[in-house]
Design an enzyme around this catalytic site. Structure first.
Site, PDB file in Angstrom:
ATOM      1  N   CYS A  37       0.807  -1.222   0.000  1.00 53.78           N
ATOM      2  CA  CYS A  37       0.000   0.000   0.000  1.00 53.78           C
ATOM      3  C   CYS A  37       0.838   1.269   0.000  1.00 53.78           C
ATOM      4  CB  CYS A  37      -0.919   0.007   1.221  1.00 53.78           C
ATOM      5  SG  CYS A  37       0.026  -0.059   2.742  1.00 53.78           S
ATOM      6  N   ASP A  39       2.391   2.535   2.549  1.00 53.70           N
ATOM      7  CA  ASP A  39       2.398   3.201   3.850  1.00 53.70           C
ATOM      8  C   ASP A  39       3.781   3.084   4.497  1.00 53.70           C
ATOM      9  OD1 ASP A  39      -0.188   3.704   3.337  1.00 53.70           O
ATOM     10  OD2 ASP A  39      -1.024   2.466   4.928  1.00 53.70           O
ATOM     11  N   CYS A  64      -2.569   4.209   6.837  1.00 51.05           N
ATOM     12  CA  CYS A  64      -3.989   4.036   7.140  1.00 51.05           C
ATOM     13  C   CYS A  64      -4.236   4.079   8.652  1.00 51.05           C
ATOM     14  CB  CYS A  64      -4.454   2.701   6.580  1.00 51.05           C
ATOM     15  SG  CYS A  64      -3.842   1.321   7.550  1.00 51.05           S
ATOM     16  N   CYS A 107      -0.946  -4.216   8.252  1.00 51.49           N
ATOM     17  CA  CYS A 107      -0.684  -2.971   8.985  1.00 51.49           C
ATOM     18  C   CYS A 107      -0.027  -3.296  10.334  1.00 51.49           C
ATOM     19  CB  CYS A 107      -1.975  -2.195   9.218  1.00 51.49           C
ATOM     20  SG  CYS A 107      -3.099  -2.190   7.809  1.00 51.49           S
TER      21      CYS A 107
END
Ligand code: FES
Length: 140
Positions: A37, A39, A64, A107
């Site tokens: 992603c 991130d 996120c 995450c």
């Protein structure tokens, strides 16, 4: 997809946001990114050089809500832990605490990677004293 209450709490009131000075000898820094992603997470620990216990932690996460919550949670969890205890932290514990859904597991992996990287960074920067102590001195 709805975030869990704990994710929202950490997202809205993130703990320990910020950073320590890079040239601080007692700091270890971990910087990791999630290829899936894009991130990015930076996590820092401040370690007591005598006891080897993590006394404080900071993070900055460009990502996120789950990534922010995971890193916020980790900065809370590692305080008071030794380096090895912190490095043993599992992403599954983070995911469970925050009730992350399967698509958000990566995450929590990012947070696990970040704390491991911070511990490794600190250890690498402090590897020298132990090694030099083992060097035999000439005794007359
Ligand atoms: Fe990638 Fe959360 S969506 S870290």
């Amino acid at each position: 997809m709805a975030y869990s209450e704990k994710v929202v709490d950490h997202y809205e009131n993130p703990r320990n946001v910020g950073s320590f000075a890079k040239d601080d000898d007692s700091v270890g820094t971990g910087m990791v990114g999630a290829p899936a992603c894009g991130d990015v997470m930076k996590l820092q620990i401040k370690v007591n050089p005598v006891t080897g216990v993590i006394e404080d932690a900071r993070f900055k996460t460009y990502g996120c809500g789950s990534a922010i919550a995971s890193s916020s949670l980790v900065t809370e969890w590692v305080k008071g832990k030794t380096l090895d205890q912190a490095a043993a932290l599992k992403n599954s514990e983070i995911a469970e605490e925050l009730a992350l859904p399967p698509v958000k597991i990566h995450c929590s992996i990012l947070a696990e990677d970040a704390i491991k990287a911070a511990v490794n960074d600190y250890k690498q920067r402090h590897a020298a004293p132990a090694a030099s102590a083992a060097v035999p001195e000439t005794v007359n």
